[in-house]
Write a protein that holds these residues in place. Structure first.
Motif, PDB file in Angstrom:
ATOM      1  N   SER A 196      37.099  41.852  28.683  1.00 50.49           N
ATOM      2  CA  SER A 196      38.110  41.636  27.637  1.00 50.49           C
ATOM      3  C   SER A 196      37.764  42.442  26.388  1.00 50.49           C
ATOM      4  N   GLU A 197      38.792  42.980  25.733  1.00 47.87           N
ATOM      5  CA  GLU A 197      38.592  43.682  24.476  1.00 47.87           C
ATOM      6  C   GLU A 197      38.299  42.681  23.361  1.00 47.87           C
ATOM      7  N   VAL A 198      37.709  43.180  22.264  1.00 50.20           N
ATOM      8  CA  VAL A 198      37.310  42.312  21.167  1.00 50.20           C
ATOM      9  C   VAL A 198      38.490  41.533  20.612  1.00 50.20           C
ATOM     10  N   ASP A 199      39.634  42.194  20.443  1.00 50.22           N
ATOM     11  CA  ASP A 199      40.788  41.511  19.850  1.00 50.22           C
ATOM     12  C   ASP A 199      41.466  40.553  20.827  1.00 50.22           C
ATOM     13  N   GLU A 200      41.004  40.504  22.081  1.00 50.62           N
ATOM     14  CA  GLU A 200      41.574  39.602  23.076  1.00 50.62           C
ATOM     15  C   GLU A 200      40.712  38.353  23.288  1.00 50.62           C
ATOM     16  N   ILE A 201      39.519  38.340  22.689  1.00 48.73           N
ATOM     17  CA  ILE A 201      38.595  37.218  22.898  1.00 48.73           C
ATOM     18  C   ILE A 201      39.148  35.955  22.245  1.00 48.73           C
ATOM     19  N   GLU A 202      39.143  34.861  23.013  1.00 51.95           N
ATOM     20  CA  GLU A 202      39.721  33.608  22.539  1.00 51.95           C
ATOM     21  C   GLU A 202      38.679  32.512  22.322  1.00 51.95           C
ATOM     22  N   GLY A 203      37.406  32.865  22.329  1.00 53.04           N
ATOM     23  CA  GLY A 203      36.366  31.856  22.092  1.00 53.04           C
ATOM     24  C   GLY A 203      35.841  31.279  23.392  1.00 53.04           C
ATOM     25  N   GLY A 204      35.398  30.024  23.329  1.00 51.30           N
ATOM     26  CA  GLY A 204      34.822  29.398  24.514  1.00 51.30           C
ATOM     27  C   GLY A 204      34.783  27.895  24.364  1.00 51.30           C
ATOM     28  N   VAL A 205      34.016  27.259  25.232  1.00 54.35           N
ATOM     29  CA  VAL A 205      33.874  25.803  25.216  1.00 54.35           C
ATOM     30  C   VAL A 205      32.405  25.461  25.020  1.00 54.35           C
ATOM     31  N   ALA A 206      32.123  24.590  24.051  1.00 58.21           N
ATOM     32  CA  ALA A 206      30.754  24.142  23.791  1.00 58.21           C
ATOM     33  C   ALA A 206      30.592  22.721  24.302  1.00 58.21           C
ATOM     34  N   GLY A 207      29.573  22.494  25.114  1.00 58.41           N
ATOM     35  CA  GLY A 207      29.321  21.158  25.652  1.00 58.41           C
ATOM     36  C   GLY A 207      28.010  20.614  25.123  1.00 58.41           C
TER      37      GLY A 207
END
Length: 226
Positions: A196-207
């Protein structure tokens, strides 16, 4: 190599039949977290009684190998107690068992239940001999005096006994809901596609586990290194 690499999660609810005359340990049952709070008892002869919810529990499955000690200690940081799993069809202690016990001692987890699993694969005399080996192994450690419960996870043998021990031997710690929230993140999940390109990154999930306070939607948070 058939070893646990990442930390695993599982949630469950532990119930007990509301009728005190219902025989123990069968009166204790465990179900998934989606189960209703007052299901009917399943013990023969007590099907007309309801069960009461005693505990919500979360399990963190930690790797036991020395090369993954950092991962194991990270998981142990959020635990209130420990289930030390020992395979009945192997000699005790295995290297990973020693590492698990070392982690328990480092984190000073005082509430421990030892599970002698896979007893369905061995003869009774072999299980009894291993019980002696387990007692010798934990002698002088933080696990000394902890109950050893023979179980078969595959056949669900003695799971009700484990539920009873979880309820009666591991107390519920006092929770602080009024302080500023603090959460330990023990694992993160990437939701982005590879490449994924930098401007397409949507974060993640922290557990992880909220140690104190309450997190609410819209709150501003600060992420710090451990």
């Amino acid at each position: 190599r058939n070893i646990t690499i990442k930390l695993g999660y599982a949630n469950a609810k532990i119930y007990k039949c509301e009728d005190e005359a219902c025989p123990r340990p069968q009166c204790y049952r465990a179900y998934g977290s989606s189960k209703e709070d007052n299901p009917m008892c399943e013990v023969p002869g007590w099907e007309g009684k309801r069960m009461k919810l005693l505990r919500h529990v979360s399990f963190v499955d930690c790797p036991g190998h020395d090369i993954l000690m950092a991962t194991m200690l990270n998981g142990a940081a959020v635990m209130d107690g420990a289930l030390l799993l020992i395979a009945a069809n192997e000699t005790c202690p295995q290297p990973q068992t020693s590492e698990h016990l070392a982690a328990v001692e480092i984190m000073r987890l005082g509430h421990i239940i030892i599970l002698q699993n896979k007893v369905d694969l061995i003869q009774e005399s072999v299980a009894a001999n291993q019980q002696e080996a387990i007692q010798k192994f934990i002698q002088g450690t933080i696990a000394d005096g902890s109950p050893v419960v023979p179980v078969s996870a595959q056949l669900k043998y003695n799971i009700d006994v484990v539920c009873e021990y979880l309820v009666n031997k591991i107390p519920v710690p006092v929770r602080d809901f009024t302080s500023s929230p603090e959460m330990i993140v023990i694992r993160s999940f990437d939701v982005n596609k590879p490449g994924s390109e930098v401007d397409e990154i949507e974060g993640g999930v922290a557990g992880g586990s909220i140690l104190k306070g309450v997190l609410k939607m819209g709150m501003e948070i600060e992420v710090r290194p451990g």
